[in-house]
Design a protein around this motif. Structure first.
Motif, PDB file in Angstrom:
ATOM      1  N   SER A 125      57.837  47.248  31.078  1.00 19.39           N
ATOM      2  CA  SER A 125      58.994  47.022  30.230  1.00 19.39           C
ATOM      3  C   SER A 125      59.509  48.374  29.777  1.00 19.39           C
ATOM      4  O   SER A 125      58.728  49.246  29.407  1.00 19.39           O
ATOM      5  CB  SER A 125      58.619  46.180  29.016  1.00 19.39           C
ATOM      6  N   MET A 126      60.799  48.571  29.833  1.00 22.03           N
ATOM      7  CA  MET A 126      61.426  49.798  29.365  1.00 22.03           C
ATOM      8  C   MET A 126      60.742  51.027  29.960  1.00 22.03           C
ATOM      9  O   MET A 126      60.434  51.982  29.252  1.00 22.03           O
ATOM     10  CB  MET A 126      61.407  49.836  27.846  1.00 22.03           C
ATOM     11  N   LYS A 127      60.508  50.985  31.260  1.00 27.50           N
ATOM     12  CA  LYS A 127      59.922  52.116  31.992  1.00 27.50           C
ATOM     13  C   LYS A 127      58.496  52.457  31.548  1.00 27.50           C
ATOM     14  O   LYS A 127      58.003  53.539  31.820  1.00 27.50           O
ATOM     15  CB  LYS A 127      60.803  53.372  31.881  1.00 27.50           C
ATOM     16  N   MET A 128      57.831  51.531  30.840  1.00 31.24           N
ATOM     17  CA  MET A 128      56.455  51.793  30.456  1.00 31.24           C
ATOM     18  C   MET A 128      55.561  50.746  31.082  1.00 31.24           C
ATOM     19  O   MET A 128      55.961  49.588  31.189  1.00 31.24           O
ATOM     20  CB  MET A 128      56.301  51.723  28.940  1.00 31.24           C
ATOM     21  N   GLU A 129      54.354  51.143  31.494  1.00 29.70           N
ATOM     22  CA  GLU A 129      53.419  50.129  31.959  1.00 29.70           C
ATOM     23  C   GLU A 129      52.501  49.769  30.806  1.00 29.70           C
ATOM     24  O   GLU A 129      51.980  50.625  30.112  1.00 29.70           O
ATOM     25  CB  GLU A 129      52.639  50.574  33.200  1.00 29.70           C
ATOM     26  N   ILE A 130      52.349  48.477  30.604  1.00 27.74           N
ATOM     27  CA  ILE A 130      51.576  47.983  29.484  1.00 27.74           C
ATOM     28  C   ILE A 130      50.416  47.171  30.051  1.00 27.74           C
ATOM     29  O   ILE A 130      50.615  46.101  30.608  1.00 27.74           O
ATOM     30  CB  ILE A 130      52.420  47.032  28.608  1.00 27.74           C
ATOM     31  N   PRO A 131      49.185  47.685  29.941  1.00 27.21           N
ATOM     32  CA  PRO A 131      48.051  46.939  30.472  1.00 27.21           C
ATOM     33  C   PRO A 131      47.769  45.677  29.653  1.00 27.21           C
ATOM     34  O   PRO A 131      47.934  45.676  28.431  1.00 27.21           O
ATOM     35  CB  PRO A 131      46.885  47.920  30.370  1.00 27.21           C
ATOM     36  N   VAL A 132      47.390  44.627  30.353  1.00 27.51           N
ATOM     37  CA  VAL A 132      46.948  43.394  29.693  1.00 27.51           C
ATOM     38  C   VAL A 132      45.448  43.316  29.935  1.00 27.51           C
ATOM     39  O   VAL A 132      45.006  43.391  31.077  1.00 27.51           O
ATOM     40  CB  VAL A 132      47.641  42.161  30.318  1.00 27.51           C
ATOM     41  N   VAL A 133      44.670  43.204  28.851  1.00 26.44           N
ATOM     42  CA  VAL A 133      43.221  43.251  29.013  1.00 26.44           C
ATOM     43  C   VAL A 133      42.585  41.912  28.652  1.00 26.44           C
ATOM     44  O   VAL A 133      43.160  41.119  27.901  1.00 26.44           O
ATOM     45  CB  VAL A 133      42.591  44.382  28.162  1.00 26.44           C
ATOM     46  N   ALA A 134      41.412  41.685  29.202  1.00 20.64           N
ATOM     47  CA  ALA A 134      40.668  40.467  28.892  1.00 20.64           C
ATOM     48  C   ALA A 134      40.194  40.536  27.445  1.00 20.64           C
ATOM     49  O   ALA A 134      39.648  41.549  27.020  1.00 20.64           O
ATOM     50  CB  ALA A 134      39.475  40.332  29.835  1.00 20.64           C
ATOM     51  N   PRO A 135      40.400  39.468  26.664  1.00 17.21           N
ATOM     52  CA  PRO A 135      40.012  39.463  25.252  1.00 17.21           C
ATOM     53  C   PRO A 135      38.493  39.376  25.069  1.00 17.21           C
ATOM     54  O   PRO A 135      37.965  39.713  24.014  1.00 17.21           O
ATOM     55  CB  PRO A 135      40.691  38.217  24.696  1.00 17.21           C
ATOM     56  N   ALA A 136      37.807  38.908  26.131  1.00 22.39           N
ATOM     57  CA  ALA A 136      36.356  38.771  26.047  1.00 22.39           C
ATOM     58  C   ALA A 136      35.812  38.728  27.472  1.00 22.39           C
ATOM     59  O   ALA A 136      36.567  38.497  28.413  1.00 22.39           O
ATOM     60  CB  ALA A 136      35.985  37.473  25.316  1.00 22.39           C
ATOM     61  N   ALA A 137      34.505  38.940  27.613  1.00 22.55           N
ATOM     62  CA  ALA A 137      33.890  38.835  28.938  1.00 22.55           C
ATOM     63  C   ALA A 137      33.932  37.381  29.369  1.00 22.55           C
ATOM     64  O   ALA A 137      33.800  36.471  28.549  1.00 22.55           O
ATOM     65  CB  ALA A 137      32.457  39.340  28.882  1.00 22.55           C
ATOM     66  N   GLY A 138      34.132  37.139  30.667  1.00 27.87           N
ATOM     67  CA  GLY A 138      34.183  35.759  31.155  1.00 27.87           C
ATOM     68  C   GLY A 138      34.641  35.708  32.595  1.00 27.87           C
ATOM     69  O   GLY A 138      34.503  36.685  33.336  1.00 27.87           O
ATOM     70  N   THR A 139      35.172  34.546  32.964  1.00 28.71           N
ATOM     71  CA  THR A 139      35.639  34.333  34.330  1.00 28.71           C
ATOM     72  C   THR A 139      37.118  33.953  34.282  1.00 28.71           C
ATOM     73  O   THR A 139      37.513  33.154  33.428  1.00 28.71           O
ATOM     74  CB  THR A 139      34.842  33.174  34.975  1.00 28.71           C
ATOM     75  N   ILE A 140      37.894  34.530  35.189  1.00 28.60           N
ATOM     76  CA  ILE A 140      39.319  34.200  35.219  1.00 28.60           C
ATOM     77  C   ILE A 140      39.475  32.735  35.650  1.00 28.60           C
ATOM     78  O   ILE A 140      39.088  32.359  36.760  1.00 28.60           O
ATOM     79  CB  ILE A 140      40.084  35.125  36.187  1.00 28.60           C
ATOM     80  N   GLY A 141      40.015  31.924  34.747  1.00 26.63           N
ATOM     81  CA  GLY A 141      40.152  30.494  35.023  1.00 26.63           C
ATOM     82  C   GLY A 141      41.467  30.167  35.702  1.00 26.63           C
ATOM     83  O   GLY A 141      41.542  29.292  36.558  1.00 26.63           O
ATOM     84  N   SER A 142      42.523  30.878  35.301  1.00 27.50           N
ATOM     85  CA  SER A 142      43.812  30.659  35.959  1.00 27.50           C
ATOM     86  C   SER A 142      44.690  31.881  35.765  1.00 27.50           C
ATOM     87  O   SER A 142      44.505  32.659  34.830  1.00 27.50           O
ATOM     88  CB  SER A 142      44.510  29.426  35.372  1.00 27.50           C
ATOM     89  N   ILE A 143      45.625  32.032  36.701  1.00 24.88           N
ATOM     90  CA  ILE A 143      46.638  33.077  36.574  1.00 24.88           C
ATOM     91  C   ILE A 143      47.973  32.350  36.631  1.00 24.88           C
ATOM     92  O   ILE A 143      48.246  31.613  37.575  1.00 24.88           O
ATOM     93  CB  ILE A 143      46.500  34.125  37.696  1.00 24.88           C
ATOM     94  N   GLU A 144      48.775  32.523  35.593  1.00 21.43           N
ATOM     95  CA  GLU A 144      49.973  31.707  35.427  1.00 21.43           C
ATOM     96  C   GLU A 144      51.249  32.387  35.886  1.00 21.43           C
ATOM     97  O   GLU A 144      52.322  31.808  35.819  1.00 21.43           O
ATOM     98  CB  GLU A 144      50.108  31.293  33.950  1.00 21.43           C
ATOM     99  N   VAL A 145      51.161  33.658  36.277  1.00 19.53           N
ATOM    100  CA  VAL A 145      52.367  34.396  36.663  1.00 19.53           C
ATOM    101  C   VAL A 145      52.124  35.132  37.984  1.00 19.53           C
ATOM    102  O   VAL A 145      50.982  35.352  38.378  1.00 19.53           O
ATOM    103  CB  VAL A 145      52.770  35.437  35.582  1.00 19.53           C
ATOM    104  N   ALA A 146      53.215  35.487  38.633  1.00 18.29           N
ATOM    105  CA  ALA A 146      53.115  36.243  39.880  1.00 18.29           C
ATOM    106  C   ALA A 146      53.759  37.615  39.673  1.00 18.29           C
ATOM    107  O   ALA A 146      54.574  37.798  38.761  1.00 18.29           O
ATOM    108  CB  ALA A 146      53.836  35.496  40.990  1.00 18.29           C
ATOM    109  N   GLU A 147      53.385  38.560  40.520  1.00 13.16           N
ATOM    110  CA  GLU A 147      53.969  39.902  40.416  1.00 13.16           C
ATOM    111  C   GLU A 147      55.483  39.814  40.567  1.00 13.16           C
ATOM    112  O   GLU A 147      55.988  39.087  41.415  1.00 13.16           O
ATOM    113  CB  GLU A 147      53.373  40.824  41.487  1.00 13.16           C
ATOM    114  N   GLY A 148      56.179  40.539  39.708  1.00 13.08           N
ATOM    115  CA  GLY A 148      57.634  40.594  39.817  1.00 13.08           C
ATOM    116  C   GLY A 148      58.370  39.637  38.897  1.00 13.08           C
ATOM    117  O   GLY A 148      59.555  39.814  38.656  1.00 13.08           O
ATOM    118  N   VAL A 149      57.673  38.626  38.354  1.00 18.25           N
ATOM    119  CA  VAL A 149      58.406  37.667  37.514  1.00 18.25           C
ATOM    120  C   VAL A 149      58.631  38.234  36.109  1.00 18.25           C
ATOM    121  O   VAL A 149      57.864  39.061  35.624  1.00 18.25           O
ATOM    122  CB  VAL A 149      57.703  36.288  37.400  1.00 18.25           C
TER     123      VAL A 149
END
Lengths: 72, 442
Positions: free
Chosen positions: A34-58
Motif C-alpha cells: 500500500s502506498m509504495k510500502m510493503e507491509i508484512p502480515v504475521v501469524a498471531p500465534a504458532a499453529g497451522t494455516i487453516g485457510s487462505i482467503e485472498v490471492a496475490e494481486g487482489v
C-alpha cells in the motif's frame, strides 16, 4: 481458528505460505502493498494455516479476512 | 530556454515544477493515471496526457507511453521529478534518444551512483569518507559472516540497488545476520530486481546530514548548503531543516567539500544531493548515497538561499551558463512531511480529504498535490503535503512550526499530524540534540 485480518487497505503482494503449513508466531505469512510500502502480515500465534482467503494481486480493505490459523 | 516541458511525475512535485516552468513562460504538459484525472497537477498544467490505469507500472513508470505523450505534445524537455523514473538511466537514455532534453544528469552519472556498492568505491577513490563495508556483494551467508567480521556489529544490511531508505535493516549480531541474510537477498531481488546486498558499519548515534549540490555547464560543482534530516521513521525522513545549527563550522566545510568531490567524480550536471551520516559526538562522517535528482526536501534550501532550484535545473539542462555563488543562508527553515499514515505504527492510511484548512503566512510554504475533495489513494506514496516554515533562527522557525501545526485541519484521512506536533514539542528535537533514533525511542 484465529482470524488474520488486514490492518490497512492495499493489495496482496505475496502469499508466503500454503494451507496446511505450520507457522511460528510472528512468521510472515503474506505481504501487503500500500502506498509504495510493503507491509508484512504475521501469524498471531504458532499453529497451522487453516485457510487462505485472498490471492496475490487482489485489493483488500481494512478488516478484510486474509487467512485463518488453527492454533493448537 | 525550452518553450515546452513535460513533467513525468504526479502529486506535489509535479505541481511545484509546473508552477516554476509556467512562471518562466514555458508551456507545461502533465501526465496522469486514471486515478489522478482530477488531480491538482493536471489542472495546473497547460495540457495533460492520460498514461493508463492507476498502478504505476501501467502509468507513471511506463517509459514508452511517457515518450509517446511527449512526442504527441511536441515538448522539448522532460522533468522527471523525484522517485518514479527520476533515477532510471534507461529512461534518461530513452528521452535523449527521442530528441528530447532530460532535465537531470547524464545516464552515466545516474548509473554510477545508482548501485550503492559501486558508488561507495567510486567516491572513496576520490577521497570521500565511507563507512567500513563490503566491496563486492557477499552471495552466501558464509561470505557475509566473513565480511561482517571485518566490519563489526552492529551493521547495516542494504539492497545494493535500493535507495531512499527502502530495503535496509540494522543487524545486531552474527546470529541475526545468519537468520536474515537469505531473506534479505530474496527481498532485494523482489523489490529492485537485483539480490545484491551491501554490508556497512552502522554509525550510531548518527545525524543524517546531506548537501545540496548543483553541477554547472562549465564543469564546476557548487554546494548550496546542508540539510539535517535526522528525524526519520523506517529510514525515511519526516522532518528536515537547514542549516544544521549543531554542526561545527570546520566539519561543515569538510562535508560540503566532500559532496562537491562526489559530484565532480561523475561530472555531475544539475541538482543532486549527497547524503552522509555524521557521528555528532566525534564529527566523523561517512558517505551514504547520492541522489541524482531533485530532493523532496529541497524547499528548505530555497527558503534560506532565495534560489529556485527547479529554475536552475531547467536553465542548466537548456545549456545556459548559470552564474551561481553559494551565499550565506538567511535564517532557518524546517520542513514537516504530512503523510497519510497512522502516526503510531506508521502504517499507510489511504483516505479522503474533506476538510482541509491551511493557514496563510508569508513565512509558511506548502507544497501539495492535494486539496479539499481529493482522495489519497493506495497506489502512490503517502506524502500529502510538505509544510515549510522560515524564521530568523531555529528557535523562531520552531515557534512558527508549532503555530502552523496547531492551525492545520485535515481529515477525515488519517495523518501523522499528531506525530509532527509531538516532534515540534520534543525536548531533544527542540534542543537539537536528537539523532536518527528519535522516533524509535518515543
Amino acid at each position: 481458528m484465529q482470524e488474520i485480518r488486514a490492518e490497512l487497505s492495499g493489495s496482496v503482494w505475496k502469499v508466503l505460505v500454503s494451507v496446511g503449513d505450520s507457522v511460528e508466531r510472528d512468521q510472515e505469512i503474506m505481504i501487503l502493498e500500500s502506498m509504495k510500502m510493503e507491509i508484512p502480515v504475521v501469524a498471531p500465534a504458532a499453529g497451522t494455516i487453516g485457510s487462505i482467503e485472498v490471492a496475490e494481486g487482489v485489493a483488500v480493505e481494512t478488516g478484510d479476512l486474509l487467512a485463518k490459523v488453527a492454533v493448537p | 530556454m525550452f518553450r515546452s516541458l513535460l513533467v513525468a511525475n504526479r502529486g506535489e512535485i509535479a505541481v511545484r515544477i509546473v508552477r516554476t516552468a509556467r512562471s518562466m513562460g514555458i508551456r507545461t504538459v502533465a501526465v496522469y493515471s486514471e486515478a489522478d484525472a482530477d488531480a491538482l497537477h493536471v489542472r495546473e498544467a497547460d495540457e495533460a496526457a492520460l498514461l493508463g490505469p492507476a498502478p504505476v507500472q501501467q502509468s507513471y513508470l511506463d517509459i514508452a507511453r511517457i515518450i509517446a505523450a511527449a512526442q504527441a505534445h511536441r515538448v522539448e524537455a522532460i522533468h522527471p521529478g523525484y522517485g518514479l523514473l527520476s533515477e532510471n538511466a534507461g529512461f534518461a537514455r530513452a528521452v535523449s534518444g527521442a530528441g528530447i532534453a532530460f532535465v537531470g544528469p547524464s545516464p552515466e552519472a545516474i548509473e554510477a551512483m545508482g548501485d550503492k556498492s559501486s558508488a561507495r568505491r567510486l567516491v572513496a577513490r576520490h577521497g570521500v569518507p565511507v563507512a567500513r563495508g563490503t566491496g563486492n556483494p557477499p552471495r552466501t551467508v558464509a561470505e557475509a559472516l566473513e565480511a561482517a567480521n571485518g566490519i563489526g556489529f552492529p551493521l547495516m544490511l542494504k539492497a545494493a540497488a535500493g535507495g531512499g531508505g527502502i530495503g535496509m535493516s540494522a543487524v545486531e549480531s552474527a546470529e541475526e545476520l545468519e537468520r536474515v541474510f537469505d531473506q534479505a537477498r530474496a527481498r532485494a531481488e523482489r523489490m529492485f530486481g537485483v539480490p545484491d546486498l551491501l554490508l556497512e558499519q552502522l554509525v550510531r548515534p548518527a545525524r543524517h546530514v546531506e548537501v545540496q549540490i548543483m553541477g554547472l555547464n562549465d564543469g564546476r560543482v557548487i554546494a548550496l548548503g546542508e540539510r539535517d534530516c535526522s528525524v526519520q521513521r523506517r529510514f525515511q525522513k519526516v522532518v528536515e531543516e537547514t542549516p544544521a545549527r549543531w554542526l561545527d563550522d570546520r566539519i561543515r566545510e569538510r562535508l560540503l567539500a566532500a559532496a562537491v568531490r562526489a559530484g565532480e567524480c561523475v561530472d555531475y550536471r544539475g541538482a543532486g544531493t549527497v547524503e552522509f551520516l555524521v557521528d555528532p559526538t566525534t564529527g566523523a562522517f561517512a558517505f551514504l548515497e547520492m541522489n541524482t535528482r531533485l530532493q523532496v526536501e529541497h524547499p528548505v534550501t530555497e527558503m534560506v538561499t532565495g534560489l529556485d532550484l527547479v529554475e536552475l535545473q531547467l536553465r542548466i539542462a537548456a545549456g545556459e551558463q548559470v552564474d551561481l555563488r553559494a551565499g550565506r543562508p538567511r535564517g532557518h527553515a524546517i520542513e514537516f512531511r504530512l503523510y497519510a499514515e497512522d502516526p503510531v505504527r506508521f502504517l499507510p492510511a489511504p483516505g479522503r480529504i474533506d476538510s482541509w484548512t491551511l493557514p496563510d503566512h508569508e513565512w509558511f510554504r506548502v507544497d501539495t498535490g492535494y486539496g479539499a475533495g481529493s482522495e489519497v489513494t493506495r497506489y502512490y506514496d503517502p506524502l500529502i503535503a510538505k509544510l515549510c516554515v522560515h524564521g530568523d533562527d531555529r528557535q523562531a522557525a520552531l515557534a512558527r512550526a508549532r503555530q502552523v501545526l496547531s492551525e492545520i485541519v485535515v481529515g477525515p484521512v488519517t495523518t501523522n499530524l499528531p506525530l509532527l506536533r509531538a516532534v515540534a514539542e520534543h525536548p531533544r528535537f527542540c534542543e537539537d540534540t536528537h539523532d536518527t533514533r528519535l522516533l524509535m525511542n518515543d
